[in-house]
Design an enzyme around this catalytic site. Structure first.
Site, PDB file in Angstrom:
ATOM      1  N   SER A  52       0.823  -1.204   0.000  1.00 24.73           N
ATOM      2  CA  SER A  52       0.000   0.000   0.000  1.00 24.73           C
ATOM      3  C   SER A  52       0.861   1.258   0.000  1.00 24.73           C
ATOM      4  O   SER A  52       0.500   2.266  -0.618  1.00 24.73           O
ATOM      5  CB  SER A  52      -0.942   0.002   1.207  1.00 24.73           C
ATOM      6  OG  SER A  52      -0.221  -0.045   2.422  1.00 24.73           O
TER       7      SER A  52
ATOM      8  N   GLU B 262      11.502   6.747   0.407  1.00 20.63           N
ATOM      9  CA  GLU B 262      11.190   5.907   1.557  1.00 20.63           C
ATOM     10  C   GLU B 262      12.436   5.600   2.379  1.00 20.63           C
ATOM     11  O   GLU B 262      12.391   5.573   3.611  1.00 20.63           O
ATOM     12  CB  GLU B 262      10.514   4.619   1.105  1.00 20.63           C
ATOM     13  CG  GLU B 262       9.947   3.825   2.259  1.00 20.63           C
ATOM     14  CD  GLU B 262       8.903   2.803   1.842  1.00 20.63           C
ATOM     15  OE1 GLU B 262       8.411   2.071   2.725  1.00 20.63           O
ATOM     16  OE2 GLU B 262       8.567   2.740   0.651  1.00 20.63           O
TER      17      GLU B 262
ATOM     18  N   ASP C 107       8.931  -3.115  -4.781  1.00 13.06           N
ATOM     19  CA  ASP C 107       7.536  -2.697  -4.665  1.00 13.06           C
ATOM     20  C   ASP C 107       7.233  -1.511  -5.565  1.00 13.06           C
ATOM     21  O   ASP C 107       6.215  -1.475  -6.264  1.00 13.06           O
ATOM     22  CB  ASP C 107       7.211  -2.350  -3.219  1.00 13.06           C
ATOM     23  CG  ASP C 107       7.319  -3.542  -2.292  1.00 13.06           C
ATOM     24  OD1 ASP C 107       7.489  -4.669  -2.797  1.00 13.06           O
ATOM     25  OD2 ASP C 107       7.246  -3.346  -1.075  1.00 13.06           O
TER      26      ASP C 107
END
Length: 423
Positions: A172, A205, A217
């Site tokens: 997500s 990130e 991802d």
């Protein structure tokens, strides 16, 4: 592999109920068939744009979507310069976006509840690693990374809604990052290739959020294509879209979200990565990817302790399993990938030690009901498992898993498209 604190259940109680068949209900502004390739729905698009107008008092300039992902095989190999094979989920995070010229970033989510349910307002010039808390740090991180890379990106209003299950190991957070990066770059005329965009999101990130994740991802969300799994060599960033049409072969892939939550930024993920790096250093290699499969025994004998041996054994054998799956798919032997998936779960459970009782229960139950193969997917410490099964066995196996783990939710999935502009 981290999961943003982004609650897909906030706008629909039905979305979090256990289900033997079907998919979670979509939040406001997202089509109810979001898990079925999100076919264009003019009414839903209009409702999503209206939701932006309600929050920010003006219409958006566009709407974008980016998917979560399932990793078919290749777990924790990405930060070891190895091979992975994810595919995009039909579930997406959507963003309605409009630019601002006053140096302010405002973000709002239809999925947030409680104290995080309002508009989060941030000064663009004040964005810095560690300066933002909660779910808003993910879009803030992307804007920061774009500006740090020299791209002339300013403030914006962003309204999000997501159908990607949170905490399920289905990325997500990557969907949230990628949809933000795609929208902001396109609105500001920044030309980014899809892999470049994924690398920028990974940096956001790693540096801003503080999670030492690999690039799988973000690459899956940005680069996957419908009907295909993505074979990615993380070292070279070489991509290959591999046809993965289960329905044509009478097969199904069941995703079972145990609803046991995990978080990688809390240090466990970092400890695993540090252990792998220590093992590579002890062997005098750049990364564990450089241990040949047929040289594994010699490498294990050269390592100083059992933990490093366990981590190394998983990475080397998992890279080999990715290549096995690729060869089987190329040969049209899709059913035969089942035992390879199951072997991957055993390795994650016994060598990497990141499974949990609920994941093991799902896998063991599915195999006892004659599933072709099953494994946990994602970063571990909870999350989801995938089950490869015959179409005729779908209802029976799904029901058995639901009885064994009533809190779980499950859905059959197929590879969806990557990130794109919707309107």
């Amino acid at each position: 592999m981290t999961e943003a604190a982004f609650d897909t259940s906030a706008t629909s109680a039905a979305q979090v109920t256990s289900a033997v068949q079907g998919t979670p209900a979509a939040p406001a502004g997202v089509p109810a068939d979001a898990s079925a390739h999100e076919a264009p729905d003019p009414d839903a698009e209009r409702a999503f744009r209206d939701a932006f107008q309600d929050v920010f008092g003006r219409p958006p300039e566009g709407v974008w979507a980016a998917p979560g992902r399932v990793n078919l095989i290749g777990e924790h190999t990405d930060y070891n310069d190895g091979y992975v094979m994810p595919f995009a989920l039909p579930h997406t995070t959507r963003a309605a976006v409009a630019r601002r010229d006053d140096g302010v970033l405002r973000v709002h989510s239809a999925n947030m509840r409680g104290g995080e349910g309002g508009v989060v307002e941030l000064a663009v010039d004040s964005l810095a690693p560690g300066a933002t808390e909660g779910w808003a740090r993910y879009p803030a991180a992307v804007l920061w990374a774009l500006r740090e890379s020299g791209h002339p990106v300013g403030g914006a209003d962003l309204h999000f809604a997501s159908t990607v299950p949170v905490g399920g190991g289905l990325s997500s957070s990557a969907a949230l990052q990628v949809v933000t990066a795609l929208a902001l770059s396109e609105l500001h005329g920044v030309e980014l290739g899809r892999q470049e965009l994924a690398l920028l999101c990974q940096r956001s990130e790693n540096v801003y959020v503080g999670a030492p994740v690999g690039v799988m991802d973000q690459t899956a969300s940005a680069c996957c294509t419908e009907g295909h799994a993505l074979h990615l060599d993380v070292r070279t960033l070489t991509q290959r879209q591999v046809p993965f049409d289960l329905a044509a072969e009478g097969l199904r892939l069941l995703v079972v979200d145990t609803r046991v939550k995990h978080a990688h930024a809390d240090g466990e993920y970092g400890k695993l990565r540090a252990g792998c790096e220590a093992a590579a250093a002890a062997l005098g290699l750049p990364a564990l990817r450089d241990v040949a499969y047929d040289g594994l025994d010699a490498a294990l004998a050269a390592l100083p302790d059992e933990r490093l041996r366990r981590l190394t054994r998983h990475i080397v054998t998992e890279n080999h399993r990715v290549e096995e799956v690729l060869a089987l798919l190329d040969a049209g032997r899709t059913r035969d990938i089942g035992p390879v998936l199951t072997a991957g779960h055993a390795s994650l459970r016994d060598d990497f030690r990141i499974s949990c009782p609920e994941l093991d229960l799902v896998v063991d139950t599915a195999l006892a009901e004659d599933a072709l193969g099953a494994r946990m997917t994602g970063g571990g410490f909870g999350g989801s498992a995938i089950v490869l099964l015959e179409e005729a066995d779908e209802e029976r196996i799904g029901a058995a898993i639901a009885r064994a783990l009533p809190r779980s939710r499950q859905f059959v999935t197929t590879p969806g498209p990557g990130a794109r502009r919707l309107s």
